[in-house]
Design an enzyme around this catalytic site. Structure first.
Site, mmCIF file in Angstrom:
data_model
loop_
_atom_site.group_PDB
_atom_site.id
_atom_site.type_symbol
_atom_site.label_atom_id
_atom_site.label_comp_id
_atom_site.label_asym_id
_atom_site.label_seq_id
_atom_site.Cartn_x
_atom_site.Cartn_y
_atom_site.Cartn_z
ATOM 1 N N GLY A 146 61.514 37.401 52.534
ATOM 2 C CA GLY A 146 60.119 37.048 52.056
ATOM 3 C C GLY A 146 59.617 35.666 52.456
ATOM 4 O O GLY A 146 60.270 35.317 53.463
ATOM 5 N N ILE A 176 60.150 32.770 50.838
ATOM 6 C CA ILE A 176 61.110 31.937 50.817
ATOM 7 C C ILE A 176 62.333 31.917 51.897
ATOM 8 O O ILE A 176 62.627 31.115 52.575
ATOM 9 C CB ILE A 176 61.469 31.542 49.409
ATOM 10 C CG1 ILE A 176 60.435 31.306 48.512
ATOM 11 C CG2 ILE A 176 62.659 30.656 49.315
ATOM 12 C CD1 ILE A 176 61.103 31.640 46.884
ATOM 13 N N ARG A 214 68.035 35.250 41.479
ATOM 14 C CA ARG A 214 67.992 35.356 39.905
ATOM 15 C C ARG A 214 69.371 35.869 39.649
ATOM 16 O O ARG A 214 70.220 36.478 40.468
ATOM 17 C CB ARG A 214 67.372 36.824 39.885
ATOM 18 C CG ARG A 214 65.737 36.519 39.472
ATOM 19 C CD ARG A 214 65.584 35.728 38.197
ATOM 20 N NE ARG A 214 64.019 35.466 38.142
ATOM 21 C CZ ARG A 214 63.580 34.378 38.487
ATOM 22 N NH1 ARG A 214 64.305 33.572 39.271
ATOM 23 N NH2 ARG A 214 62.166 34.234 38.232
ATOM 24 N N GLU A 226 71.652 33.204 31.916
ATOM 25 C CA GLU A 226 71.753 31.834 31.831
ATOM 26 C C GLU A 226 70.695 31.843 30.533
ATOM 27 O O GLU A 226 69.709 32.384 30.178
ATOM 28 C CB GLU A 226 71.131 31.394 33.099
ATOM 29 C CG GLU A 226 69.515 31.820 33.204
ATOM 30 C CD GLU A 226 68.973 31.380 34.823
ATOM 31 O OE1 GLU A 226 69.775 31.629 35.715
ATOM 32 O OE2 GLU A 226 67.885 30.926 34.833
ATOM 33 N N HIS A 238 69.370 25.934 37.398
ATOM 34 C CA HIS A 238 67.897 26.813 37.798
ATOM 35 C C HIS A 238 67.017 25.848 38.374
ATOM 36 O O HIS A 238 65.970 25.596 37.448
ATOM 37 C CB HIS A 238 67.651 27.549 36.641
ATOM 38 C CG HIS A 238 66.669 28.744 37.341
ATOM 39 N ND1 HIS A 238 66.550 30.041 36.681
ATOM 40 C CD2 HIS A 238 65.790 28.652 37.917
ATOM 41 C CE1 HIS A 238 65.586 30.902 37.318
ATOM 42 N NE2 HIS A 238 64.989 29.916 38.261
HETATM 43 C C1 8YV Z 1 60.863 29.140 37.784
HETATM 44 C C2 8YV Z 1 61.885 30.679 39.611
HETATM 45 O O1 8YV Z 1 60.843 27.603 37.542
HETATM 46 O O2 8YV Z 1 59.786 30.912 40.264
HETATM 47 C C3 8YV Z 1 60.692 31.482 39.938
HETATM 48 O O3 8YV Z 1 60.926 32.699 40.104
HETATM 49 O O4 8YV Z 1 63.163 31.069 39.510
HETATM 50 C C4 8YV Z 1 61.672 29.306 39.239
HETATM 51 O O5 8YV Z 1 60.751 28.364 40.025
HETATM 52 C C5 8YV Z 1 61.630 29.730 36.586
HETATM 53 O O6 8YV Z 1 61.738 30.930 36.862
HETATM 54 C C6 8YV Z 1 61.167 29.515 35.411
HETATM 55 O O7 8YV Z 1 59.856 30.183 35.211
#
Ligand code: 8YV
Length: 329
Positions: A152, A154, A235, A264, A282
């Protein structure tokens, strides 16, 4: 004035922006337990969350709630079937974090391959007595084969950075990306299994869905080269952390870099006992500018979805736009 809940600590100036439009209740403390979140949402029109689970029971108990804006690109914390059934809009914060997160993926992959934290612990422990030709040898990054799982926005930003490292790129994705993008990135499509066999460094950047649960488990780790590294910035739950800890202990793969974990902020205890893993809490999107952009974008979504501000009725990042304009059910 409509009422909203901001469920997490965020930048105070973003709270001030929201106060311009709404009666704001702000939880500037620890994440709320599910029953407390449900209780606080009961009289709210909207909410800003960051990874907090929102499902059918919470929506049913909040009859006025029309939008939940997640400060994250991933929204696996939302039960979207329940959102659709209740005509509640979910929004997320894509794009603003692509480059920062790609930078971090590289930082973690390189720290993992080149054993940065392991060697720093050695130095800090006062164990560095002499230079040694074979101290902390690791696999090269430049000129190697990068395997990106999840091509995607990223994943593509990670691939673009690989050019300067003269790497071959193989990728796996639910569907192949457009031929022009493959050509621009010099990336070749592979099945997941072929990618795992071929890549020297595997980076995971796919969304978490029930189908992606334990996409990397013992069987997949067994396909990887013993010299390979695995980096997860996607994730928790995409990797079977227990199986990974065992593969690292047995040196089935060389090393891993993990920014996300199953359950987590708890971390599988076995991961804390193996030296060949780099662990971060994270923080892949955690640059000052990007976290500010994410918070402001979540606020933009909330303001617009509740019919306020310059984009009233047209939130920039609806996940389920079909519910826009429909009455709550
Ligand atoms: C968030 C992330 O900071 O954007 C996402 O999906 O994993 C992180 O950038 C985190 O999920 C807190 O909401």
């Amino acid at each position: 004035m409509q009422k909203i809940l901001v469920a997490r600590p965020i930048f105070p100036d973003v709270i001030d922006r929201l106060k311009h439009y709404f009666d704001v209740e702000w939880n500037n403390g620890d994440a709320l337990p599910a029953d407390e979140l449900t209780r606080r949402l009961a009289d709210k029109d909207g909410a800003l969350t960051a990874g907090d689970p929102v499902g059918a029971a919470t929506l049913a108990a909040a009859p006025r709630l029309r939008v939940v804006a997640n400060m994250a690109v991933g929204y696996n914390n939302f039960d979207m079937a329940a959102f659709n059934a209740a005509n509640v809009l979910g929004t997320n914060t894509p794009d603003v974090l692509n480059e920062t997160t790609a930078d971090f993926g590289w930082a973690l992959m390189m720290a993992t391959a080149r054993r940065i934290t392991e060697s720093e612990h050695f130095l800090r422990a006062g164990k560095w007595e002499k230079w040694a030709h074979d101290a902390f040898l690791g696999p090269d990054v430049y000129g190697s084969t990068l395997g990106i799982v999840g091509m995607g926005r990223i994943g593509q930003a990670i691939a673009r950075r690989a050019k300067g490292f003269n790497m071959r790129i193989v990728y796996h994705n639910r569907s192949r990306v457009a031929p022009e993008i493959e050509a621009e990135l010099n990336a070749e499509y592979r099945t997941k299994e072929a990618l795992l066999r071929e890549a020297d460094h595997v980076v995971l950047v796919l969304p978490y869905t029930p189908e992606n649960h334990h996409t990397i488990g013992a069987a997949e780790l067994a396909l990887m080269k013993p010299t390979a590294t695995l980096t997860n910035i996607a994730r928790g739950g995409i990797v079977d952390d227990a199986a990974l800890a065992e593969a690292l202990r047995a040196r089935r793969i060389a090393a891993a870099g993990l920014d996300v974990f199953e359950g987590e902020p708890n971390v599988h205890p076995a991961l804390l006992t193996v030296p060949n893993v780099v662990l971060t809490p994270h923080i892949a999107s955690a640059s000052e500018a990007t976290r500010r952009a994410m918070a402001n974008l979540a606020a933009d979504n909330l303001i617009a979805a509740l019919g306020e501000g310059p984009r009233a009725g047209r939130p920039p990042n609806p996940i389920n736009p079909d519910v826009l304009g429909k009455a709550r059910s």
